[in-house]
Write a protein that holds these residues in place. Structure first.
Motif, short mmCIF file in Angstrom:
data_model
loop_
_atom_site.label_atom_id
_atom_site.label_comp_id
_atom_site.label_asym_id
_atom_site.label_seq_id
_atom_site.Cartn_x
_atom_site.Cartn_y
_atom_site.Cartn_z
N ALA A 21 29.90 -21.54 11.38
CA ALA A 21 29.02 -21.73 10.23
C ALA A 21 27.57 -21.93 10.68
O ALA A 21 26.64 -21.42 10.05
N LEU A 22 27.38 -22.65 11.78
CA LEU A 22 26.03 -22.92 12.26
C LEU A 22 25.38 -21.65 12.82
O LEU A 22 24.21 -21.37 12.55
N PHE A 23 26.14 -20.86 13.58
CA PHE A 23 25.60 -19.60 14.10
C PHE A 23 25.18 -18.68 12.95
O PHE A 23 24.11 -18.06 12.99
N GLU A 24 26.02 -18.58 11.92
CA GLU A 24 25.68 -17.73 10.78
C GLU A 24 24.44 -18.24 10.06
O GLU A 24 23.61 -17.46 9.59
N ALA A 25 24.30 -19.57 9.95
CA ALA A 25 23.14 -20.14 9.27
C ALA A 25 21.85 -19.87 10.03
O ALA A 25 20.76 -19.89 9.44
N LEU A 81 19.18 -13.65 19.64
CA LEU A 81 18.59 -13.19 18.40
C LEU A 81 17.10 -12.91 18.62
O LEU A 81 16.43 -13.65 19.34
N ALA A 82 16.61 -11.86 18.02
CA ALA A 82 15.17 -11.60 18.06
C ALA A 82 14.45 -12.65 17.22
O ALA A 82 15.00 -13.16 16.24
N THR A 83 13.23 -12.98 17.59
CA THR A 83 12.47 -13.96 16.79
C THR A 83 12.19 -13.42 15.40
O THR A 83 11.83 -14.18 14.50
N SER A 84 12.37 -12.10 15.20
CA SER A 84 12.18 -11.50 13.87
C SER A 84 13.43 -11.61 13.00
O SER A 84 13.41 -11.19 11.85
N THR A 85 14.52 -12.21 13.54
CA THR A 85 15.74 -12.41 12.76
C THR A 85 15.48 -13.40 11.63
O THR A 85 14.90 -14.47 11.85
N VAL A 86 15.92 -13.07 10.43
CA VAL A 86 15.71 -13.94 9.27
C VAL A 86 16.71 -15.09 9.28
O VAL A 86 17.91 -14.89 9.50
N VAL A 87 16.22 -16.30 9.05
CA VAL A 87 17.07 -17.47 8.87
C VAL A 87 17.45 -17.49 7.39
O VAL A 87 16.59 -17.71 6.53
N PRO A 88 18.73 -17.23 7.04
CA PRO A 88 19.10 -16.92 5.66
C PRO A 88 18.59 -17.88 4.60
O PRO A 88 18.06 -17.46 3.58
N SER A 89 18.74 -19.18 4.81
CA SER A 89 18.40 -20.13 3.75
C SER A 89 16.91 -20.24 3.48
O SER A 89 16.50 -20.72 2.43
N THR A 90 16.08 -19.80 4.44
CA THR A 90 14.64 -19.98 4.31
C THR A 90 13.91 -18.72 3.90
O THR A 90 12.79 -18.78 3.38
#
Length: 290
Positions: A134-138, A152-161
């Motif tokens: 769950a934490l990895f997916e978040a 992960l690339a720094t351009s990866t979107v953090v889903p909740s934000t």
């Protein structure tokens, strides 16, 4: 585990469970499952680190170690970078053998020079073997990754934000922290170690997340944040609060995902646990992070 006056560490195990506690000890007073009025109860919620008073043990410290130091059997304690590990394995394996991929990550020279800046707790609604999924997916990792280590690339979107990692950790006061500058330039790095730790290296800080079982379908995450010093003139408290705010959004997303996450063959911790859990449900021969 105690910090000695000389700055070293001592870890011990209370070999006599009844530690002369006539009331529920402070360290398990808020547990979901408290079966014993003494120390060593199952599924308890520990306190944060306890400070001595002018070098003398406090009441809470006495409840951990008792009044007779002979009740404590010494336990091996090792450090890797800013992290502290203990194990009950006998014979004692090397720390590298216990930690696998996490060992090299914890000893990365930049991580070892970071200082602790903040800590908070969060709750997930799942079994401990699924918490790191769950934490990895978040944090933006693919649900199908199924790996103990993720890049992960720094351009990866953090889903909740709705923000990328680069944007999330470089906005406002969070930008005050110096860049982490890992030597391989790999952006965001995530590692998980069996049974209970996730380590993350992000653009300007690192995080160590300890997964603490509190019930069969619930865990508490203890999130500790590490960073280099903030820019001159920036309030440390304000900069630390910015990191905590970002991580609270991440853990809130992880909690939402934890309610629907299911055991899968691709979950490395779940797969590892099937082979490492003894008949009584306790991990065997592994290290724990505190």
């Amino acid at each position: 585990m105690q910090r000695r006056p000389d700055g070293g560490l001592r870890a011990g195990f209370n070999v006599l469970q009844q530690g002369s506690c006539w009331t529920i000890p402070a360290q398990c007073g808020h547990g979901h499952k408290t079966n014993c009025p003494y120390v060593s109860c199952a599924h308890s919620l520990d306190t944060d680190a306890l400070r001595a008073q002018d070098g003398a043990p406090t009441r809470e410290m006495r409840q951990f170690i008792g009044f007779n130091p002979l009740k404590l059997a010494d336990v091996p304690v090792r450090t890797a970078g800013p992290l502290i590990f203990v194990t009950l394995a006998d014979p004692l394996p090397s720390l590298d053998d216990q930690l696998g991929t996490l060992a090299a990550a914890a000893r990365r020279e930049p991580l070892g020079r970071l200082r602790h800046v903040a800590r908070f707790w969060a709750v997930l609604d799942c079994n401990w073997k699924l918490a790191s999924d769950a934490l990895f997916e978040a944090l933006g990792a693919s649900p199908e990754s199924g790996r103990l280590e993720e890049r992960l690339a720094t351009s990866t979107v953090v889903p909740s934000t709705g923000a990328t990692h680069d944007e999330l950790w470089s906005a406002g006061a969070a930008a005050a922290w110096e860049p982490l500058r890992l030597d391989d330039g790999s952006g965001v790095r995530l590692w998980r170690g069996f049974p209970n730790v996730v380590l993350a290296a992000l653009p300007n800080h690192a995080a160590a997340v300890v997964v603490k079982p509190t019930k069969l379908d619930g865990v508490a995450l203890v999130v500790s944040l590490f960073a280099y010093g903030p820019a001159e003139g920036t309030e440390v408290d304000e900069a630390a609060a910015a990191l905590v705010a970002g991580w609270r959004a991440v853990t809130a997303e992880a909690r939402a995902r934890s309610r629907s996450v299911q055991p899968a063959g691709s979950s490395p911790i779940h797969a590892h646990a099937r082979g490492r859990i003894a008949d009584d449900g306790a991990p065997t021969g592994r290290s724990s992070l505190h």
